[in-house]
Write a protein that holds these residues in place. Structure first.
Motif, PDB file in Angstrom:
ATOM      1  N   VAL A 251       0.771  -1.268  -0.084  1.00 22.78           N
ATOM      2  CA  VAL A 251      -0.209   0.004   0.164  1.00 22.78           C
ATOM      3  C   VAL A 251       0.779   1.363  -0.019  1.00 22.78           C
ATOM      4  O   VAL A 251       0.451   2.224  -0.855  1.00 22.78           O
ATOM      5  CB  VAL A 251      -0.851  -0.071   1.120  1.00 22.78           C
ATOM      6  CG1 VAL A 251      -1.541   1.383   1.340  1.00 22.78           C
ATOM      7  CG2 VAL A 251      -1.954  -1.107   1.110  1.00 22.78           C
ATOM      8  N   LEU A 252       1.891   1.404   0.936  1.00 21.49           N
ATOM      9  CA  LEU A 252       2.683   2.289   0.959  1.00 21.49           C
ATOM     10  C   LEU A 252       3.542   2.554  -0.598  1.00 21.49           C
ATOM     11  O   LEU A 252       3.668   3.750  -1.035  1.00 21.49           O
ATOM     12  CB  LEU A 252       3.855   2.144   1.829  1.00 21.49           C
ATOM     13  CG  LEU A 252       5.057   3.362   1.961  1.00 21.49           C
ATOM     14  CD1 LEU A 252       4.293   4.588   2.148  1.00 21.49           C
ATOM     15  CD2 LEU A 252       5.829   3.057   3.292  1.00 21.49           C
ATOM     16  N   TYR A 253       3.937   1.523  -1.244  1.00 19.00           N
ATOM     17  CA  TYR A 253       4.582   1.508  -2.530  1.00 19.00           C
ATOM     18  C   TYR A 253       3.732   2.221  -3.359  1.00 19.00           C
ATOM     19  O   TYR A 253       4.047   3.327  -4.061  1.00 19.00           O
ATOM     20  CB  TYR A 253       5.099   0.407  -2.900  1.00 19.00           C
ATOM     21  CG  TYR A 253       5.715  -0.005  -3.820  1.00 19.00           C
ATOM     22  CD1 TYR A 253       5.107   0.143  -5.229  1.00 19.00           C
ATOM     23  CD2 TYR A 253       7.150  -0.073  -4.182  1.00 19.00           C
ATOM     24  CE1 TYR A 253       5.895   0.071  -6.670  1.00 19.00           C
ATOM     25  CE2 TYR A 253       7.898  -0.375  -5.217  1.00 19.00           C
ATOM     26  CZ  TYR A 253       7.201  -0.111  -6.412  1.00 19.00           C
ATOM     27  OH  TYR A 253       8.060  -0.393  -7.620  1.00 19.00           O
ATOM     28  N   LYS A 254       2.639   1.848  -3.611  1.00 15.36           N
ATOM     29  CA  LYS A 254       1.446   2.182  -4.543  1.00 15.36           C
ATOM     30  C   LYS A 254       0.948   3.687  -4.184  1.00 15.36           C
ATOM     31  O   LYS A 254       0.633   4.272  -5.261  1.00 15.36           O
ATOM     32  CB  LYS A 254       0.243   1.118  -4.732  1.00 15.36           C
ATOM     33  CG  LYS A 254       0.961  -0.078  -5.664  1.00 15.36           C
ATOM     34  CD  LYS A 254      -0.117  -1.261  -5.666  1.00 15.36           C
ATOM     35  CE  LYS A 254       0.715  -2.384  -6.299  1.00 15.36           C
ATOM     36  NZ  LYS A 254      -0.200  -3.683  -6.188  1.00 15.36           N
ATOM     37  N   SER A 255       0.816   3.930  -2.813  1.00 13.69           N
ATOM     38  CA  SER A 255       0.345   5.292  -2.641  1.00 13.69           C
ATOM     39  C   SER A 255       1.355   6.195  -2.974  1.00 13.69           C
ATOM     40  O   SER A 255       1.248   7.340  -3.686  1.00 13.69           O
ATOM     41  CB  SER A 255       0.329   5.172  -1.021  1.00 13.69           C
ATOM     42  OG  SER A 255      -0.638   4.455  -0.683  1.00 13.69           O
ATOM     43  N   LEU A 256       2.732   5.808  -2.698  1.00 12.84           N
ATOM     44  CA  LEU A 256       3.735   7.010  -3.398  1.00 12.84           C
ATOM     45  C   LEU A 256       3.594   7.015  -4.951  1.00 12.84           C
ATOM     46  O   LEU A 256       3.769   8.217  -5.467  1.00 12.84           O
ATOM     47  CB  LEU A 256       5.004   6.542  -2.883  1.00 12.84           C
ATOM     48  CG  LEU A 256       5.597   6.529  -1.475  1.00 12.84           C
ATOM     49  CD1 LEU A 256       6.887   5.676  -1.178  1.00 12.84           C
ATOM     50  CD2 LEU A 256       5.456   7.869  -0.881  1.00 12.84           C
ATOM     51  N   MET A 257       3.265   6.128  -5.509  1.00 15.38           N
ATOM     52  CA  MET A 257       3.270   6.084  -6.989  1.00 15.38           C
ATOM     53  C   MET A 257       2.269   6.867  -7.264  1.00 15.38           C
ATOM     54  O   MET A 257       2.264   7.516  -8.364  1.00 15.38           O
ATOM     55  CB  MET A 257       3.322   4.617  -7.447  1.00 15.38           C
ATOM     56  CG  MET A 257       4.524   3.717  -7.352  1.00 15.38           C
ATOM     57  SD  MET A 257       5.918   4.243  -8.439  1.00 15.38           S
ATOM     58  CE  MET A 257       5.369   3.967  -9.889  1.00 15.38           C
ATOM     59  N   TYR A 258       1.045   6.315  -6.974  1.00 16.17           N
ATOM     60  CA  TYR A 258      -0.174   7.131  -7.808  1.00 16.17           C
ATOM     61  C   TYR A 258      -0.849   8.268  -6.965  1.00 16.17           C
ATOM     62  O   TYR A 258      -1.437   8.779  -7.723  1.00 16.17           O
ATOM     63  CB  TYR A 258      -1.194   5.883  -7.654  1.00 16.17           C
ATOM     64  CG  TYR A 258      -0.972   4.642  -8.631  1.00 16.17           C
ATOM     65  CD1 TYR A 258      -1.292   4.757  -9.787  1.00 16.17           C
ATOM     66  CD2 TYR A 258      -0.276   3.619  -8.028  1.00 16.17           C
ATOM     67  CE1 TYR A 258      -1.033   3.681 -11.028  1.00 16.17           C
ATOM     68  CE2 TYR A 258      -0.176   2.567  -8.824  1.00 16.17           C
ATOM     69  CZ  TYR A 258      -0.248   2.642 -10.267  1.00 16.17           C
ATOM     70  OH  TYR A 258      -0.039   1.597 -10.972  1.00 16.17           O
ATOM     71  N   PHE A 259      -0.493   8.144  -5.898  1.00 19.84           N
ATOM     72  CA  PHE A 259      -0.893   9.748  -5.027  1.00 19.84           C
ATOM     73  C   PHE A 259       0.080  10.608  -5.277  1.00 19.84           C
ATOM     74  O   PHE A 259      -0.087  12.024  -5.208  1.00 19.84           O
ATOM     75  CB  PHE A 259      -1.336   9.423  -3.547  1.00 19.84           C
ATOM     76  CG  PHE A 259      -2.796   8.628  -3.355  1.00 19.84           C
ATOM     77  CD1 PHE A 259      -3.542   8.836  -4.473  1.00 19.84           C
ATOM     78  CD2 PHE A 259      -2.782   7.723  -2.438  1.00 19.84           C
ATOM     79  CE1 PHE A 259      -4.888   8.044  -4.263  1.00 19.84           C
ATOM     80  CE2 PHE A 259      -4.081   6.902  -2.344  1.00 19.84           C
ATOM     81  CZ  PHE A 259      -5.128   7.215  -3.067  1.00 19.84           C
ATOM     82  N   ALA A 260       1.281  10.391  -4.904  1.00 20.56           N
ATOM     83  CA  ALA A 260       2.326  11.419  -4.751  1.00 20.56           C
ATOM     84  C   ALA A 260       3.217  11.505  -6.058  1.00 20.56           C
ATOM     85  O   ALA A 260       4.148  12.452  -6.082  1.00 20.56           O
ATOM     86  CB  ALA A 260       3.385  10.802  -3.683  1.00 20.56           C
ATOM     87  N   ASN A 261       2.970  10.762  -7.184  1.00 13.97           N
ATOM     88  CA  ASN A 261       3.685  10.681  -8.445  1.00 13.97           C
ATOM     89  C   ASN A 261       5.065  10.543  -8.052  1.00 13.97           C
ATOM     90  O   ASN A 261       5.952  11.262  -8.873  1.00 13.97           O
ATOM     91  CB  ASN A 261       3.162  12.142  -9.283  1.00 13.97           C
ATOM     92  CG  ASN A 261       1.804  12.319  -9.754  1.00 13.97           C
ATOM     93  OD1 ASN A 261       1.281  11.359 -10.209  1.00 13.97           O
ATOM     94  ND2 ASN A 261       1.281  13.391  -9.274  1.00 13.97           N
ATOM     95  N   ALA A 262       5.608   9.601  -7.357  1.00 16.38           N
ATOM     96  CA  ALA A 262       6.852   9.577  -7.130  1.00 16.38           C
ATOM     97  C   ALA A 262       7.508   8.683  -8.261  1.00 16.38           C
ATOM     98  O   ALA A 262       6.744   7.840  -8.888  1.00 16.38           O
ATOM     99  CB  ALA A 262       6.936   8.587  -5.832  1.00 16.38           C
ATOM    100  N   LYS A 263       8.914   8.563  -8.476  1.00 16.31           N
ATOM    101  CA  LYS A 263       9.449   8.015  -9.444  1.00 16.31           C
ATOM    102  C   LYS A 263      10.119   6.679  -8.685  1.00 16.31           C
ATOM    103  O   LYS A 263      10.702   6.944  -7.453  1.00 16.31           O
ATOM    104  CB  LYS A 263      10.450   8.593 -10.146  1.00 16.31           C
ATOM    105  CG  LYS A 263       9.831   9.719 -11.113  1.00 16.31           C
ATOM    106  CD  LYS A 263      10.985  10.276 -11.904  1.00 16.31           C
ATOM    107  CE  LYS A 263      10.419  11.692 -12.754  1.00 16.31           C
ATOM    108  NZ  LYS A 263      11.356  12.368 -13.224  1.00 16.31           N
ATOM    109  N   VAL A 264      10.451   5.641  -9.034  1.00 19.58           N
ATOM    110  CA  VAL A 264      11.033   4.471  -8.386  1.00 19.58           C
ATOM    111  C   VAL A 264      11.902   3.703  -9.192  1.00 19.58           C
ATOM    112  O   VAL A 264      11.836   3.339 -10.322  1.00 19.58           O
ATOM    113  CB  VAL A 264       9.770   3.479  -7.737  1.00 19.58           C
ATOM    114  CG1 VAL A 264       9.066   2.666  -8.779  1.00 19.58           C
ATOM    115  CG2 VAL A 264      10.628   2.642  -6.702  1.00 19.58           C
TER     116      VAL A 264
END
Length: 296
Positions: A249-262
């Motif tokens: 959930v944390l991983y996908k929250s960063l990706m989809y809500f925060a527009n993070a790169k990984v």
């Protein structure tokens, strides 16, 4: 610090080779071509040779730049790629168009696999908008509900990766729902134990303090508001999650809500493993490659 820095760092390392299992995958090849263009590494492409060559031609790429090894099946491609790393012909293993279970079976093979005795764990390095440091999340993909000893090994794997990318003494926050020890919440007991192990020198080359809730781990203001005094609070480099659900959930929250790169790898094997999902973009695969090369 951003993930472009990782690309530059990887390009400065010489004589690195990546073995790709079942390379006949459009986005994997996009990442491989970009990585090759940037001088990150040499590549050995295992899989259906004819399909790989056609895909390269469709992208106006010179197939002669790559070593292409034919394999009759995804199982054989995985075996060949793992053997290339085992025999020191490659420094990094990359998953292509092959099921995760198939490539991991080859990785864990007793004769030619990449076992080291350590636990295999997923280490994701995020570039989060608004933050001036990498945010490392572990383990969001491999270990379901690790016990204390497994969490220690997961932590050690992530510290190794952090140090390889330039964080000399990473600050680690073992996450829980609260920041106090509660006997009814196993995550808080494990976090406290890990912190104590760090203080006694059983976990080295980092600073561990927990339990910490996510807000206190990444926000000075939240930590101050709750009266938490800690060298980790508000500036955690590594977020150690208690279970795979929390990590996912944390991983996908960063990706989809925060527009993070990984960029993400599997650590703990003889060599870093790029085990990206088919849903990951070519950009994420490229960052994962850079992370693996820097960690090799």
């Amino acid at each position: 610090m951003n993930l472009e820095d990782l690309l530059e760092k990887a390009a400065q390392l010489e004589n690195k080779t990546v073995a790709v299992a079942s390379a006949e995958d459009p986005e994997v090849l996009e990442a491989v071509l970009e990585a090759s263009e940037r001088g990150l590494a040499e590549f050995i492409l295992f899989g259906n040779k004819e399909e790989i060559e056609i895909m390269l031609q469709e992208r106006s790429a010179d197939a002669k730049k790559f070593s292409i090894k034919h394999a009759r099946s995804v199982e054989q491609a995985s075996e060949f790629a793992v053997k290339a790393v085992f025999q020191n012909e490659a420094d990094v293993l990359m998953k292509g168009n092959v099921p995760t279970a198939v490539i991991l079976k080859a990785v864990l093979n007793k004769e030619y696999g990449l076992r080291t005795g350590k636990i295999l764990s997923h280490v994701a390095v995020f570039e989060v908008p608004g933050y001036d440091r990498y945010t490392i999340v572990t383990d969001a993909a491999m270990n379901l509900a690790p016990d204390l000893e497994q969490k220690k090994q997961i932590l050690v794997n992530s510290v190794m990766v952090a140090r390889k990318i330039g964080i000399d003494v990473p600050k680690v926050a073992p996450l829980a729902a609260v920041e106090v020890v509660n006997p009814s919440m196993q995550a808080t007991l494990d976090a406290a134990a890990l912190s104590q192990m760090n203080k006694r020198g059983q976990i080295k080359d980092c600073i561990v303090d927990g339990p910490l809730a996510l807000d206190n781990a990444v926000s000075f203001e939240a930590a101050e508001h709750k009266g938490i005094t800690s060298v980790v609070a508000g500036q955690a480099d590594i977020l150690l999650v208690p279970t795979i659900e929390v990590g996912n959930v944390l991983y996908k929250s960063l990706m989809y809500f925060a527009n993070a790169k990984v960029g993400a790898i599997i650590a703990g094997a003889k060599a870093p493993i790029v085990l990206t999902s088919r849903a990951d973009s070519a950009e994420s695969k490229l960052y994962s490659l850079a992370l693996a090369i820097c960690s090799s």
